[in-house]
Design a protein around this motif. Structure first.
Motif, PDB file in Angstrom:
ATOM      1  N   ARG A  30      28.755 -17.585  -9.100  1.00 53.86           N
ATOM      2  CA  ARG A  30      28.208 -17.305  -7.774  1.00 53.86           C
ATOM      3  C   ARG A  30      29.289 -16.734  -6.869  1.00 53.86           C
ATOM      4  O   ARG A  30      30.463 -17.057  -7.008  1.00 53.86           O
ATOM      5  CB  ARG A  30      27.658 -18.590  -7.155  1.00 53.86           C
ATOM      6  N   SER A  31      28.880 -15.938  -5.894  1.00 55.33           N
ATOM      7  CA  SER A  31      29.851 -15.349  -4.973  1.00 55.33           C
ATOM      8  C   SER A  31      30.351 -16.395  -3.980  1.00 55.33           C
ATOM      9  O   SER A  31      31.405 -16.241  -3.390  1.00 55.33           O
ATOM     10  CB  SER A  31      29.208 -14.190  -4.212  1.00 55.33           C
ATOM     11  N   GLU A 196      27.251 -12.158 -13.584  1.00 57.75           N
ATOM     12  CA  GLU A 196      27.791 -12.842 -12.418  1.00 57.75           C
ATOM     13  C   GLU A 196      27.404 -12.129 -11.127  1.00 57.75           C
ATOM     14  O   GLU A 196      27.055 -10.948 -11.154  1.00 57.75           O
ATOM     15  CB  GLU A 196      29.327 -12.949 -12.549  1.00 57.75           C
ATOM     16  N   GLU A 197      27.491 -12.860  -9.998  1.00 50.82           N
ATOM     17  CA  GLU A 197      27.161 -12.238  -8.714  1.00 50.82           C
ATOM     18  C   GLU A 197      28.256 -11.254  -8.289  1.00 50.82           C
ATOM     19  O   GLU A 197      27.975 -10.147  -7.864  1.00 50.82           O
ATOM     20  CB  GLU A 197      26.955 -13.307  -7.636  1.00 50.82           C
ATOM     21  N   ASP A 198      29.527 -11.704  -8.366  1.00 47.93           N
ATOM     22  CA  ASP A 198      30.629 -10.768  -8.085  1.00 47.93           C
ATOM     23  C   ASP A 198      30.892 -10.010  -9.376  1.00 47.93           C
ATOM     24  O   ASP A 198      30.810 -10.586 -10.446  1.00 47.93           O
ATOM     25  CB  ASP A 198      31.902 -11.538  -7.701  1.00 47.93           C
TER      26      ASP A 198
END
Ligand code: SAM
Length: 329
Positions: A30-31, A196-198
Motif C-alpha cells: 500500500r502507498s 503494488e500501489e506504488d
C-alpha cells in the motif's frame, strides 16, 4: 459437475475479499495513503455468492482482503460457511489469509466456528524490521502471539507467508528458516509481483525460487518434497527432516497451467486472474434480483474467459486493473 475453463482447468478454489480496508501499510503493498476504497457488500451477499459457486463445484473458500479480521460478522460468516456442503457432500475447506494483528482474540472463535486453516503474512522476523515494513508499531509481538493462538486453537499447520524484495528484506531468509523450525510453522516465500500501489516492481527486485533455495542452504540445505498438482507452492524440508518451507514462484516458475482459482473482490466483482484488466460484476447482477441459476450462468461465462496465463515481465505487460490490497491476495 465441475467448473472447467476453456483450457481444461478445473476451478475449485474461490478467494473472496470481504473488505479492502487494512490496518497495516506494508510498504511494498500500500502507498500508505487512503487510496481508493471499494464498497463492501453485506456478509449475506458474499454467502449467497459462495453457495452458488459451491453449487458449481467450488470446494475451497479463502477469505481475504484488505484485512479480513477487521470485518464485523466474520466469525458468524465462517460458521455459515461451515454449514455448506460441497457437491460431493463434504465440508468446505475454509481458510483465511490475515496479517495476524487481531488473531490472538479471534483464533479460537474462528476455529470453533469451523475455520480449517489460517495463513499469516509476515515479511520479517526481526521486530524493528517488521515495523519498518508494516508502518505500525508493536505489530511483531501481536502477530507472533496470534500465530501461537492459532496453533493452540488447532489451526494446523499454520502457514506464514513472506514476500521477498531484494535489498529490502532478503536478509531475513535464513532467519525465517530458523523461525519455521522453532515455531513449528510452514514458512512460504512468495515472489514479489507487480501488484503494488506504488510502482516499485522491477525484474531485479524479485528474489527468485532458485536464489531462495541457494541462500537458505547457508543456514541448512533444503530437500524438495512432493506437492499436489494444483498447489501453488513448491514444498521443501530441511535436510534433517525438520521444518517446512514453501516457495510460491509466480514470476520465475509460473503455474498458470495448474491454476484452479477464481476471485471475488469486496465489491462483488469476479476476477479470473490476479492480472485481469476486466472484471465481471456478479454483485451488480445480484442487485438486479437475479436468480441463483442466472448467477451460476454468469459465473460459468466468466470462467470461460479465464486468461491462459499472466504476462509478468514480458514486453507490453499491461498492469492489472486493481492492486493486490483491492483484489484480495
Ligand atoms: N491482510 C491480509 C494479509 O496480510 O495477509 C490479506 C491480504 S494481503 C494483500 C495477502 C497477501 O498478499 C499477503 O501475504 C501479502 O504479503 C501479499 N502481497 C501483497 N502484495 C503483493 C505483491 N505485489 N506480490 C506478491 N504478494 C503480495
Amino acid at each position: 459437475m465441475s467448473l472447467t475453463d476453456q483450457y481444461g482447468r478445473d476451478i475449485h478454489d474461490l478467494r473472496i475479499s470481504i473488505t479492502d480496508r487494512c490496518n497495516y501499510k506494508c510498504v511494498y503493498c500500500r502507498s500508505g495513503n487512503n487510496g481508493p476504497s471499494f464498497p463492501e457488500l453485506p456478509i449475506a451477499d458474499y454467502l449467497r455468492m459462495v453457495r452458488v459457486f459451491v453449487g458449481l463445484g467450488i470446494t475451497k473458500v479463502r477469505l481475504t482482503g484488505g484485512e479480513p479480521l477487521l470485518r464485523q460478522g466474520l466469525v458468524d460468516m465462517v460458521r455459515e460457511l461451515g454449514g455448506i456442503r460441497t457437491l460431493q457432500g463434504r465440508r468446505l475447506d475454509i481458510a483465511i489469509t490475515t496479517n495476524g494483528h487481531l488473531l490472538t482474540e479471534l483464533a479460537q472463535p474462528l476455529a470453533d466456528a469451523g475455520l480449517s486453516r489460517v495463513t499469516v503474512s509476515m515479511d520479517a522476523v526481526e521486530p524493528q524490521h517488521f515495523t519498518r515494513i508494516t508502518r505500525v508499531p508493536n505489530g511483531y509481538e501481536r502477530v507472533l502471539a496470534g500465530i501461537r493462538a492459532a496453533q493452540r486453537a488447532g489451526l494446523h499447520p499454520v502457514k506464514v507467508n513472506c514476500v521477498l524484495l531484494r535489498g529490502f528484506n532478503d536478509d531475513q531468509i535464513t532467519g525465517f528458516g530458523r523461525f519455521a523450525r522453532d515455531q513449528g510453522v510452514a514458512v512460504r516465500f512468495i515472489e514479489f509481483m507487480p501488484l503494488e500501489e506504488d510502482r516499485v516492481w522491477s525484474p531485479e527486485i524479485v528474489v527468485t525460487l532458485d536464489e531462495i533455495v541457494e541462500r537458505m542452504a547457508e543456514f541448512m540445505p533444503l530437500r524438495e518434497i512432493e506437492h499436489q498438482r494444483s498447489e501453488t507452492a513448491r514444498r521443501y524440508v530441511f535436510e534433517d527432516g525438520v521444518g517446512e518451507i514453501g516457495i510460491i514462484a509466480p514470476v520465475s516458475h509460473p503455474f498458470c497451467g495448474q491454476c484452479s482459482r477464481i476471485r471475488v473482490t469486496s465489491d462483488g466483482k469476479i476476477r479470473t486472474c490476479l492480472f485481469s484488466v476486466r472484471e465481471h460484476d456478479l454483485g451488480g447482477l445480484m442487485a438486479t434480483g437475479a436468480s441463483d441459476d442466472e448467477m451460476a450462468e454468469f459465473i460459468r461465462q466468466a470462467v470461460d474467459h479465464k486468461q491462459a496465463r499472466h504476462h509478468i515481465g514480458e514486453p507490453g505487460f499491461v498492469p492489472a486493473s486493481r492492486t493486490m490490497v483491492h483484489i484480495g491476495g
